[in-house]
Motif scaffolding. Structure first.
Motif, short mmCIF file in Angstrom:
data_model
loop_
_atom_site.label_atom_id
_atom_site.label_comp_id
_atom_site.label_asym_id
_atom_site.label_seq_id
_atom_site.Cartn_x
_atom_site.Cartn_y
_atom_site.Cartn_z
N HIS A 160 -2.71 -1.92 -0.52
CA HIS A 160 -2.28 -1.17 0.65
C HIS A 160 -0.76 -1.05 0.73
O HIS A 160 -0.02 -1.86 0.18
CB HIS A 160 -2.79 -1.83 1.94
CG HIS A 160 -2.31 -3.25 2.10
ND1 HIS A 160 -2.93 -4.32 1.48
CD2 HIS A 160 -1.26 -3.78 2.79
CE1 HIS A 160 -2.30 -5.44 1.79
NE2 HIS A 160 -1.28 -5.14 2.58
N LEU A 165 -0.72 0.66 6.70
CA LEU A 165 -1.70 -0.22 7.32
C LEU A 165 -1.35 -0.50 8.77
O LEU A 165 -2.19 -0.37 9.67
CB LEU A 165 -1.80 -1.53 6.53
CG LEU A 165 -2.73 -2.60 7.10
CD1 LEU A 165 -4.17 -2.11 7.11
CD2 LEU A 165 -2.60 -3.89 6.30
N ARG A 175 -6.34 -5.60 10.41
CA ARG A 175 -5.01 -5.55 9.78
C ARG A 175 -4.53 -6.95 9.46
O ARG A 175 -3.97 -7.20 8.38
CB ARG A 175 -4.01 -4.84 10.70
CG ARG A 175 -4.34 -3.38 10.98
CD ARG A 175 -3.13 -2.60 11.47
NE ARG A 175 -2.48 -3.18 12.64
CZ ARG A 175 -2.80 -2.91 13.88
NH1 ARG A 175 -3.78 -2.05 14.14
NH2 ARG A 175 -2.13 -3.46 14.89
N ASN A 214 -5.31 3.22 3.61
CA ASN A 214 -4.00 2.61 3.83
C ASN A 214 -3.11 2.62 2.60
O ASN A 214 -2.20 1.79 2.48
CB ASN A 214 -4.19 1.17 4.32
CG ASN A 214 -5.01 1.10 5.59
OD1 ASN A 214 -4.66 1.73 6.58
ND2 ASN A 214 -6.11 0.37 5.55
#
Length: 252
Positions: A160, A165, A175, A214
């Motif tokens: 990511h 993100l 997250r 992401n």
């Protein structure tokens, strides 16, 4: 040795490695038909798969295993802690947490850090050639750095982009999980590690397990290239593994 990532991402992960004597898969996270079809595209008979090495028991790494094992009979290598989640497997072996052999392949095991019951990465070697497979980890323990240095091929998580993100649609708890020490490597961390590890023997980097929500291939690639430039490293042989398309068959 030859290596091909058949699929990589949050929906399924399967990688193929062969020598003249041995054929293995790392994980079996796509449906059995996908794996069989893509092996056949490489002119590989699925009946010839000698072993499947399991990294951990999250669905995107094992969901194709039950049906694949109904048709074919490779030995499945797992840790003892993984076994309760894979109790349908009859032909299996618990792995030594340092190293073990599959025919002419030496497999070194590194402990990864992920929110699964147990999780590992592998370094697959034949003679003087080797492939590193590390995904689904929040960090890499420094004690493994010497073992991971100057390998021929790196299949390495770049999951990511941190900014994407943090500004995306994922809820806070998710997250936090991804960013934690038991989550996934960001582009930044992946690039940091790879800049330490690659050396004169390195022929290819395959960035793997990219998030569809992401991350982007362009961000993962640019983050790694920027880090390599910063470290004054010249290296251009970088491939992005995809979810529904195999990489080239890489020969080392």
């Amino acid at each position: 040795m030859k290596v091909c990532v058949l699929s990589s991402g949050s929906k399924g992960n399967t990688t193929y490695i062969e020598t003249t004597k041995t054929k293995i898969l790392i994980d079996c996270g796509n449906n059995s038909k996908y794996i069989t079809d893509h092996l056949q595209r490489l002119n590989v008979d699925p009946n010839e798969i000698d072993a499947i090495l399991i990294t951990h028991v999250h669905s995107d790494h094992i969901k194709g295993l039950p049906i694949f094992l109904k048709h074919f009979n490779p030995k499945v290598y797992m840790t003892e802690k993984m076994h309760p989640y894979l109790d349908f497997v009859t032909n299996y072996q618990f792995i030594d947490m340092d190293s073990f052999n599959v025919k002419d392949l030496k497999i070194d095991v590194i402990k990864t850090s992920h929110d699964a019951e147990d999780s590992v990465g592998y370094i697959v070697s034949n003679k003087d050639k080797s492939v590193v497979y590390v995904t689904d980890t929040g960090y890499i323990n420094k004690k493994y750095f010497p073992l991971l240095t100057n390998r021929d091929v790196y299949i390495f998580e770049s999951n990511h982009d941190i900014e994407m993100l943090n500004n995306g649609s994922y809820p806070f708890h998710l997250r936090q999980r991804i960013l934690s020490d038991k989550g996934h490597l960001s582009n930044y961390d992946s690039a940091k590690y790879l800049a330490k590890f690659i050396g004169d023997n390195t022929r290819k980097i395959i960035l793997a397990h990219l998030s569809e929500e992401n991350n982007t291939p362009e961000l993962a690639l640019s983050t790694l290239k920027e880090r390599l430039i910063k470290e004054k490293i010249t290296f251009d042989e970088i491939v992005i593994a995809k979810q529904n398309k195999e990489t080239e068959l890489i020969k080392i």
